[in-house]
Write an enzyme that holds these catalytic residues in place. Structure first.
Site, PDB file in Angstrom:
ATOM      1  N   LEU A   1       0.865  -1.171   0.000  1.00 42.33           N
ATOM      2  CA  LEU A   1       0.000   0.000   0.000  1.00 42.33           C
ATOM      3  C   LEU A   1       0.903   1.222   0.000  1.00 42.33           C
ATOM      4  CD1 LEU A   1      -2.733  -0.805   2.738  1.00 42.33           C
ATOM      5  CD2 LEU A   1      -3.038  -0.830   0.256  1.00 42.33           C
ATOM      6  N   ASP A   2       0.448   2.325  -0.599  1.00 44.99           N
ATOM      7  CA  ASP A   2       1.234   3.554  -0.569  1.00 44.99           C
ATOM      8  C   ASP A   2       1.401   4.043   0.869  1.00 44.99           C
ATOM      9  OD1 ASP A   2       1.358   3.500  -3.313  1.00 44.99           O
ATOM     10  OD2 ASP A   2      -0.240   4.980  -3.611  1.00 44.99           O
ATOM     11  N   LYS A   3       2.411   4.835   1.082  1.00 43.34           N
ATOM     12  CA  LYS A   3       2.707   5.341   2.425  1.00 43.34           C
ATOM     13  C   LYS A   3       1.506   6.040   3.045  1.00 43.34           C
ATOM     14  CE  LYS A   3       5.816   8.484   4.917  1.00 43.34           C
ATOM     15  NZ  LYS A   3       7.003   9.392   4.818  1.00 43.34           N
TER      16      LYS A   3
ATOM     17  N   THR B   1      -1.643   5.730   2.230  1.00 42.13           N
ATOM     18  CA  THR B   1      -2.882   4.943   2.161  1.00 42.13           C
ATOM     19  C   THR B   1      -3.012   4.095   3.419  1.00 42.13           C
ATOM     20  OG1 THR B   1      -2.727   4.818  -0.256  1.00 42.13           O
ATOM     21  CG2 THR B   1      -4.174   3.241   0.826  1.00 42.13           C
TER      22      THR B   1
ATOM     23  N   ARG C   1      -4.764   6.752  -7.671  1.00 38.98           N
ATOM     24  CA  ARG C   1      -4.428   8.173  -7.573  1.00 38.98           C
ATOM     25  C   ARG C   1      -4.261   8.809  -8.951  1.00 38.98           C
ATOM     26  NH1 ARG C   1       0.597   7.883  -3.535  1.00 38.98           N
ATOM     27  NH2 ARG C   1       0.490  10.165  -3.687  1.00 38.98           N
TER      28      ARG C   1
END
Length: 324
Positions: A147-149, A151, A250
């Site tokens: 997962l993105d930082k 998120t 995104r």
């Protein structure tokens, strides 16, 4: 080469291909990440004869020079680890345990907070993989997806190599199911739709990595959205992805003119505010995840409650949180 020299040089095999160097050393020699960094700074760890930072990605055939300290007795290693500056405080390790939504002998499912990267890298020392290596010092959990930082939400970890291999395969072959919640801002005309622009990696003028959509170049990417609520130009969406490209949701949301609220990378900073003027962090949450348990041979589904900051934004916009 003498027997002692052999001990100091290790050839990377398939089981550690594409694994970070510091994680390999932590697993192999039961040392802390902070001690690995300390030895790297001193030049006592080498990768293919070159100095390293410690977060390099290994490949089959790489040669790693092991510090003599790592080959010492368990008592000496415990003393050395104790002297190294810890990466996480006792409170941070204790708090991480409260993120766990489910755990058995094979898997761990957590509700990841926003603001912490999943895997350590350049400039990102504190990460989920390193933190949970401290939570489970005897058996470091393994990452199987990302997962993105910024998120938050459902993240799955494996407790052993065979489970990690099985789950990684499921994620790579799209046998898992993920559903996200996000707040976007802009003129979203269709209440639901599909976005199928290809996504490619580019570099900005400052040599920073960024993703962008393209008609033909890059990798195929599909995103499906459904609007759950609206307040003028603010929209609460439920999002599902058929593919799992870097920053896919995104960059796709930006491409249709409705970037994610609070996204500092793909949205104009002046637009990352609520109607009351309050700035917000990125509103993207991995709410649901479903996968086949490698050993129980049945599908398992988990739902992660929305983090407090995103929930606050939803309430400020008048969205009915009971619908999520």
């Amino acid at each position: 080469m003498t027997e002692q020299q052999n001990k100091h040089l290790v050839t990377i095999g398939k089981e550690y291909d594409k694994i970070k160097l510091d994680k390999f050393l932590a697993d192999m020699y039961n040392v802390s990440f902070s001690l690995v960094r300390k030895m790297a700074r001193k030049g006592q760890i080498r990768l293919n004869s070159s100095r390293i930072k410690g977060n390099e990605t290994l490949k089959v055939g790489d040669m790693v020079k092991i510090p003599g300290l790592f080959l010492h007795t368990q008592e000496e290693m415990l003393e050395a680890n104790a002297q190294a500056k810890p990466l996480f405080t006792a409170k941070q390790i204790k708090d991480a345990k409260t993120w766990i939504m489910y755990e058995d002998d094979d898997v761990i499912v957590i509700n990841k907070p926003a603001g912490i990267t999943v895997q350590a890298g350049t400039g990102q020392e504190k990460s989920i993989d390193r933190l949970f290596a401290e939570v489970y010092p005897e058996n470091h959990p393994k990452l199987v997806h990302r997962l993105d930082k910024e998120t938050s939400g459902c993240l799955v970890l494996a407790k052993n190599k065979s489970v990690a291999k099985d789950l990684s395969y499921q994620f790579s072959k799209r046998h898992t199911h993920k559903r996200y919640l996000t707040i976007v801002k802009g003129n979203l005309q269709d209440p639901q739709g599909e976005i199928d622009f290809n996504v490619e990696k580019v570099f900005t003028a400052h040599n920073r990595e960024q993703m962008k959509v393209h008609v033909s170049r890059g990798k195929e990417a599909k995103t499906f959205y459904k609007r759950l609520a609206r307040n003028k130009d603010f929209h609460l969406l439920e999002v599902e992805i058929e593919t799992g490209r870097t920053h896919q949701i995104r960059v796709h949301m930006k491409a249709i003119g409705t970037p994610i609220l609070g996204d500092g990378k793909y949205n104009d900073h002046s637009q990352n505010s609520l109607p009351n003027g309050k700035k917000v962090k990125m509103c993207l949450h991995s709410r649901d995840i479903e996968f086949k348990h490698p050993n129980k041979n049945r599908m398992m589904k988990f739902t992660a409650p929305v983090n407090s900051k995103m929930l606050e934004a939803m309430l400020a916009l008048g969205f009915d949180t009971n619908k999520i």
